[in-house]
Design a protein around this motif. Structure first.
Motif, short mmCIF file in Angstrom:
data_model
loop_
_atom_site.label_atom_id
_atom_site.label_comp_id
_atom_site.label_asym_id
_atom_site.label_seq_id
_atom_site.Cartn_x
_atom_site.Cartn_y
_atom_site.Cartn_z
N GLY A 1 38.30 34.47 9.75
CA GLY A 1 38.03 35.56 9.60
C GLY A 1 36.74 35.63 8.58
O GLY A 1 36.70 34.80 7.74
N LEU A 2 35.88 36.49 8.73
CA LEU A 2 34.66 36.57 7.70
C LEU A 2 34.46 38.17 7.46
O LEU A 2 34.38 39.17 8.40
CB LEU A 2 33.14 36.37 8.55
CG LEU A 2 33.17 34.71 9.16
CD1 LEU A 2 31.90 34.63 9.87
CD2 LEU A 2 33.33 33.78 8.09
N THR A 3 34.49 38.11 6.03
CA THR A 3 34.68 39.64 5.36
C THR A 3 33.54 39.63 4.31
O THR A 3 33.15 38.74 3.82
CB THR A 3 35.81 40.03 4.95
OG1 THR A 3 36.10 39.07 3.57
CG2 THR A 3 36.97 39.72 5.97
N PHE A 4 32.90 40.98 4.36
CA PHE A 4 31.97 41.43 3.56
C PHE A 4 32.16 42.54 2.79
O PHE A 4 32.09 43.53 3.44
CB PHE A 4 30.67 41.58 4.10
CG PHE A 4 30.29 40.00 4.77
CD1 PHE A 4 29.07 39.35 4.19
CD2 PHE A 4 30.71 39.64 5.99
CE1 PHE A 4 28.52 38.03 4.68
CE2 PHE A 4 30.21 38.39 6.39
CZ PHE A 4 29.37 37.47 5.78
N ASP A 5 32.48 42.51 1.52
CA ASP A 5 32.84 43.61 0.78
C ASP A 5 31.87 44.35 0.12
O ASP A 5 30.74 43.60 -0.21
CB ASP A 5 33.79 43.15 -0.36
CG ASP A 5 35.18 42.58 0.02
OD1 ASP A 5 35.30 42.31 1.24
OD2 ASP A 5 36.03 42.42 -0.86
N ASP A 6 31.89 45.62 0.14
CA ASP A 6 31.07 46.41 -0.78
C ASP A 6 29.89 47.09 0.21
O ASP A 6 29.46 48.19 -0.28
CB ASP A 6 30.62 45.87 -1.82
CG ASP A 6 31.57 45.17 -3.06
OD1 ASP A 6 32.56 45.83 -2.88
OD2 ASP A 6 30.97 44.58 -3.67
N GLY A 7 29.70 46.42 1.25
CA GLY A 7 28.78 47.02 2.07
C GLY A 7 27.20 47.08 1.72
O GLY A 7 26.53 48.07 1.72
#
Length: 273
Positions: A91-97
């Motif tokens: 899984g690859l996630t990027f917080d805050d946008g």
């Protein structure tokens, strides 16, 4: 900040994580490996260690590809696990946008055929990261960028409203944070929003229940703990210092913590009988 400083990134003094309350039921199969990113950019100052340079990010994705792994969104990862086809998916996630997701991360991910999830704060789109009082000002994705990303197939998830930590909030405010942020994003992208990510990684049992009751399919936290499960998925922090051997070590650490968490949960269930 230590290699595992993902535990409490920028957590305000009033917000706490709670891992000793009775957890929601987990999957029983352990947690998938999910990497947690924030910003991909060149920054001279990075007091919270939230930023990975474009060069380092490209090297990290090359390592995943070289080792036979494929980065995917959490939505895709969970669907594959349910179908028994997760294999070497990560899984690859990027917080805050942050806006640099579209500028620097997306082209690299597209090159390898990877996907990812971007967790955004719908009421702050097009503004800056005002919550990071000691860090550099970073532009957030605009409404148009989020719409375009969703149209191109990238998963857009909710990061609440106002980037506010959820633990300790009254039930009515928890409902606003979870339900209204989802409603706003679904209206924006014209499709379902099924993933939530806790601001600051701060989570307690009330927050997990609010997320579940708001209709989300899953939620991402940070650390393993008593709440680990579908609505508090643990993740591995990735920073600019993380090369191949450190990523390998973090994979091993995730597996160890997952095993320990599973053993503790099993013992608690047996003791409760």
């Amino acid at each position: 900040m230590d290699v595992d400083s993902d535990q409490q990134l920028r957590l305000p003094a009033q917000a706490t994580t709670t891992g000793h309350r009775k957890p929601l039921a987990g999957s029983g199969r352990g947690a998938p490996w999910i990497l947690m990113y924030h910003s991909v950019a060149d920054e001279e100052e990075d007091p919270y260690l939230l930023t990975v340079s474009p060069e380092k990010f490209a090297a990290q994705m090359a390592w995943l590809h070289r080792t036979g792994r494929r980065g995917v969104s959490v939505r895709e990862l969970l669907r594959a696990r349910a179908a028994g086809t997760a294999g070497h998916l990560v899984g690859l996630t990027f917080d805050d946008g942050y806006a640099d997701f579209a500028r620097y991360a997306v082209p690299v991910l597209h090159e390898y055929g990877f996907t990812a999830t971007a967790y955004v704060v719908p009421d702050l789109l097009g503004t800056e990261n005002g919550w990071d009082v000691k860090g550099p000002r970073k532009q957030l994705l605009t409404v148009d960028q989020v719409t375009e990303l969703a149209r191109a197939g990238w998963e857009i998830g909710s990061h609440g409203l106002g980037h506010q930590a959820l633990p300790g909030l009254p039930a009515a405010e928890l409902a606003v944070q979870t339900r209204e942020s989802r409603r706003a994003l679904e209206e924006l992208i014209g499709g379902p929003v099924t993933g939530f990510c806790y601001p600051y990684g701060a989570v307690d049992r009330a927050a997990t229940l609010a997320v579940r009751d708001a209709g989300y399919d899953y939620a991402c936290a940070i650390a393993h703990g008593g709440l680990t499960g579908r609505y508090a998925l643990p993740r591995s922090y990735v920073g600019d210092r993380d090369g191949a051997w450190r990523l390998r070590a973090k994979r091993g650490r995730h597996r160890l913590r997952d095993a320990v968490t599973g053993l503790r949960s099993h013992r608690l269930r047996r003791a409760a009988r």
